[in-house]
Design a protein around this motif. Structure first.
Motif, short mmCIF file in Angstrom:
data_model
loop_
_atom_site.label_atom_id
_atom_site.label_comp_id
_atom_site.label_asym_id
_atom_site.label_seq_id
_atom_site.Cartn_x
_atom_site.Cartn_y
_atom_site.Cartn_z
N ARG A 174 -17.37 -17.40 -30.65
CA ARG A 174 -18.33 -17.24 -31.58
C ARG A 174 -18.53 -18.75 -32.35
N GLN A 175 -19.85 -18.91 -33.48
CA GLN A 175 -20.40 -19.90 -33.90
C GLN A 175 -20.34 -21.09 -33.49
N MET A 176 -20.51 -21.12 -31.92
CA MET A 176 -20.37 -22.01 -30.54
C MET A 176 -21.23 -23.22 -30.01
N GLN A 177 -21.10 -24.41 -30.32
CA GLN A 177 -21.84 -25.66 -30.40
C GLN A 177 -20.99 -26.35 -28.62
N PRO A 198 -16.73 -33.37 -22.60
CA PRO A 198 -17.62 -31.74 -23.24
C PRO A 198 -16.45 -31.23 -24.04
N GLU A 199 -16.28 -30.75 -25.62
CA GLU A 199 -15.69 -30.30 -25.66
C GLU A 199 -16.47 -28.52 -26.97
N LEU A 200 -15.52 -28.15 -27.32
CA LEU A 200 -16.23 -27.00 -27.79
C LEU A 200 -16.79 -26.49 -28.83
N HIS A 201 -17.13 -26.47 -30.01
CA HIS A 201 -16.79 -26.23 -31.61
C HIS A 201 -16.70 -25.11 -31.93
N VAL A 227 -11.42 -28.45 -26.03
CA VAL A 227 -10.90 -30.21 -25.20
C VAL A 227 -10.84 -29.71 -24.35
N PHE A 228 -12.46 -30.10 -22.67
CA PHE A 228 -12.21 -29.97 -21.68
C PHE A 228 -11.23 -31.38 -20.85
N SER A 229 -10.51 -31.84 -21.38
CA SER A 229 -10.03 -33.52 -20.83
C SER A 229 -9.71 -34.27 -19.91
N THR A 253 -24.47 -20.09 -18.05
CA THR A 253 -23.53 -19.16 -18.67
C THR A 253 -22.54 -20.04 -18.11
N SER A 254 -22.33 -21.07 -17.40
CA SER A 254 -21.41 -21.90 -16.71
C SER A 254 -21.37 -22.87 -18.49
N LEU A 255 -20.08 -23.90 -18.26
CA LEU A 255 -20.33 -25.28 -19.59
C LEU A 255 -21.16 -25.81 -19.37
N GLY A 256 -21.67 -25.78 -17.87
CA GLY A 256 -22.91 -27.34 -17.88
C GLY A 256 -24.28 -26.11 -18.63
#
Length: 289
Positions: A174-177, A198-201, A227-229, A253-256
């Motif tokens: 939710r509320q993702m960027q 890459p990170e999803l906030h 965080v996708f370390s 729909t992927s992270l990319g």
């Protein structure tokens, strides 16, 4: 009792300090005039603790998608090891480095001249629409102080398909960027080592404590971070080289896709992120001399 002449000398010195303060941007000197002047006349040295980088974000309409894919033929994806490339592809991401002369089609995409010109007097932000097709940002990255690159627009809710250790699964945010955390430091040979993670906030904004300069913690509004370390990309850039990040086709729909798919005027677009070394680090040989 202090003599009149000494009092006048002190007033003259204070008046001179006040005049220098106004003329030089409110700087305060605690030294006699001759020593303060010598300090001002010293040349400004470039710090090896910070790196100047250009960050381009280029939106590509779907009708130009074939041209965008052709760009990757001139982008060296072998900069990263095979295992990292496998993990990136599994998450819909791709990355590589462009070295040497900037390809003409890439320069045209970035609205630059054919050669990699200095960006100090080049304006590449278009104002023909509310959403610029190409934006350019200059950042000063200090060692051990990451800079955030906001890539995707804020979404109320989205399900993201993630790959981890060979297994796939969807996760709802939710509320993702989408955000890239950028770190950079100078290395010998007048080059710069860049790391992008890459990170999803996501989630609601809350006051959270974050470390600042000199170990001081500050309370700032922020979201939770995923965080996708394991997808962190390390690249070594020389002057004129570009680090390019994008996504695979049909990977929305992927992270990319979350990071590199945009929507403008109701139409989907793909987005490229490009990082270029703007300021050459000082030579360690000259620094020693």
């Amino acid at each position: 009792m202090r003599s009149l002449s000494s009092t006048l000398d002190r007033r003259t010195w204070l008046a001179g300090c006040a005049a220098a303060t106004l003329a030089l941007g409110c700087q305060v000197f605690d030294k006699p005039p001759n020593q303060a002047l010598e300090t001002l006349l010293k040349p400004v040295s470039t710090s090896s603790e910070s790196v100047a980088l250009e960050i381009f974000q280029a939106r590509i309409p779907l009708d130009q998608e074939a041209s965008a894919d052709a760009l990757w033929e001139r982008i060296d994806e072998q900069e990263f090891d095979a295992e990292l490339r496998r993990r990136l592809v599994a998450n819909g991401l791709r990355a590589g480095v462009v070295g040497g002369a900037l390809p003409e089609d890439l320069a045209k995409l970035l609205e630059l001249d054919g050669e990699a010109a200095a960006a100090s007097d080049k304006q590449v932000i278009t104002d023909q629409s509310a959403v610029p097709r190409v934006t350019r940002r200059v950042v000063q990255v200090k060692r051990k102080e990451p800079v955030s690159i906001q890539v995707s627009d804020l979404r109320d809710e989205a399900q993201v398909l993630l790959s981890h250790d060979g297994s796939f699964g969807g996760k709802t945010f939710r509320q993702m960027q989408g955000v890239y955390s950028l770190q950079a430091e100078t290395i010998p040979g007048q080059r710069v080592k860049v790391r992008l993670t890459p990170e999803l906030h996501h989630g609601d904004l809350k006051q959270r404590y974050a470390g600042g300069q000199q170990g001081i913690f500050m309370s700032i509004p922020s979201r939770e971070r995923e965080v996708f370390s394991e997808l962190a990309m390390d690249a070594t850039l020389a002057p004129g080289e570009l680090l390019v990040l994008g996504c695979l086709p049909a990977a929305k729909t992927s992270l990319g896709g979350v990071f590199h798919t945009a929507t403008a005027a109701g139409k989907d677009e793909r987005k490229l992120i490009l990082v270029r070394l703007l300021q050459v680090p000082p030579s360690e040989i000259l620094a020693q001399e």
